[in-house]
Scaffold this motif. Structure first.
Motif, PDB file in Angstrom:
ATOM      1  N   MET A 196       2.470   6.298   8.857  1.00 31.88           N
ATOM      2  CA  MET A 196       3.068   6.068   7.545  1.00 31.88           C
ATOM      3  C   MET A 196       4.026   4.886   7.619  1.00 31.88           C
ATOM      4  O   MET A 196       4.781   4.750   8.570  1.00 31.88           O
ATOM      5  N   HIS A 197       3.994   4.063   6.580  1.00 29.51           N
ATOM      6  CA  HIS A 197       4.901   2.928   6.492  1.00 29.51           C
ATOM      7  C   HIS A 197       5.805   3.132   5.277  1.00 29.51           C
ATOM      8  O   HIS A 197       5.317   3.230   4.142  1.00 29.51           O
ATOM      9  N   ARG A 198       7.102   3.242   5.534  1.00 28.25           N
ATOM     10  CA  ARG A 198       8.099   3.438   4.470  1.00 28.25           C
ATOM     11  C   ARG A 198       7.769   4.633   3.580  1.00 28.25           C
ATOM     12  O   ARG A 198       7.975   4.596   2.366  1.00 28.25           O
ATOM     13  N   ASP A 199       7.212   5.670   4.174  1.00 25.52           N
ATOM     14  CA  ASP A 199       6.894   6.924   3.476  1.00 25.52           C
ATOM     15  C   ASP A 199       6.005   6.736   2.256  1.00 25.52           C
ATOM     16  O   ASP A 199       5.996   7.571   1.353  1.00 25.52           O
ATOM     17  N   ARG A 200       5.252   5.628   2.213  1.00 29.21           N
ATOM     18  CA  ARG A 200       4.422   5.371   1.039  1.00 29.21           C
ATOM     19  C   ARG A 200       2.934   5.301   1.334  1.00 29.21           C
ATOM     20  O   ARG A 200       2.136   5.775   0.546  1.00 29.21           O
ATOM     21  N   ALA A 201       2.567   4.653   2.412  1.00 25.35           N
ATOM     22  CA  ALA A 201       1.148   4.417   2.646  1.00 25.35           C
ATOM     23  C   ALA A 201       0.865   4.376   4.141  1.00 25.35           C
ATOM     24  O   ALA A 201       1.727   4.018   4.942  1.00 25.35           O
TER      25      ALA A 201
ATOM     26  N   ARG B 153      -0.449   2.734   7.336  1.00 26.91           N
ATOM     27  CA  ARG B 153      -0.573   1.352   7.781  1.00 26.91           C
ATOM     28  C   ARG B 153      -1.190   1.339   9.170  1.00 26.91           C
ATOM     29  O   ARG B 153      -0.761   2.067  10.053  1.00 26.91           O
TER      30      ARG B 153
ATOM     31  N   GLU C  17      -4.193   1.641   4.205  1.00 30.00           N
ATOM     32  CA  GLU C  17      -4.247   0.726   3.072  1.00 30.00           C
ATOM     33  C   GLU C  17      -4.015  -0.718   3.491  1.00 30.00           C
ATOM     34  O   GLU C  17      -4.325  -1.635   2.737  1.00 30.00           O
TER      35      GLU C  17
END
Length: 166
Positions: free
Chosen positions: A81-86, A88, A123
């Motif tokens: 997870m990257h910055r709790d959004r997507a 990576r 993503e």
């Protein structure tokens, strides 16, 4: 060039092109192969803990290229997870012995890792490359990566890096 495609035990694609085979990392028995290839070619020194961090958590994101029984290239990737959004993807290490460069082996190794990361829901995919490594930069740009930013004195040897993003 004759090429055949099959599936590895985990279901990941393994490709054979003439004598070149691409094999997914199988486990601890492949660790010395990956370490030997990376330690021989990359400027950054890695401890066994770094290799285990990647290979124990994301073994399905590592591939080894063989010419017959001789290993000569590898890619090591991860995804999280990257910055709790997507999700990576990250290409941590790519190595191809000098005598095999220019044969698109590095591109194939990276594409195999990217396909697996996309299948896992990533993503985007990022990596760093030395600004002086024109061969690697050309390879990654040919795969669609773009320069995101320059990282000053990023490597232990004092060389700057570009962060590249797909």
């Amino acid at each position: 060039m004759a090429e055949e495609t099959g599936r590895s035990q985990s279901g990941a694609e393994a490709t054979t092109s003439d004598a070149i085979r691409y094999v997914q990392y199988k486990g601890e028995e492949d660790l010395p192969i990956v370490m030997g290839l990376v330690d021989k070619e990359l400027s950054e020194p890695y401890s066994i803990f770094t290799y285990r961090y990647f290979l124990q958590q994301w073994p399905h994101l590592c591939y080894i290229a063989y010419d017959g029984d001789k290993p000569f290239g590898t890619v090591v990737c991860k995804m999280d997870m990257h910055r709790d959004r997507a999700l990576r993807g990250y290409v941590a290490m790519l190595v191809v012995d000098k005598e095999y460069r220019g044969k698109r082996v590095g591109s194939e190794l990276v594409k195999m890792g990217i396909r697996e990361m996309i299948a896992g829901g990533c993503e985007e995919v990022v990596l760093e490359a030395e600004v002086v490594n024109t061969g690697a930069l050309k390879l990654y740009q040919g795969l669609g990566f773009v320069r995101e930013k320059r990282l000053h004195r990023y490597y232990l040897n004092g060389v700057d890096a570009y962060r590249l993003k797909l």
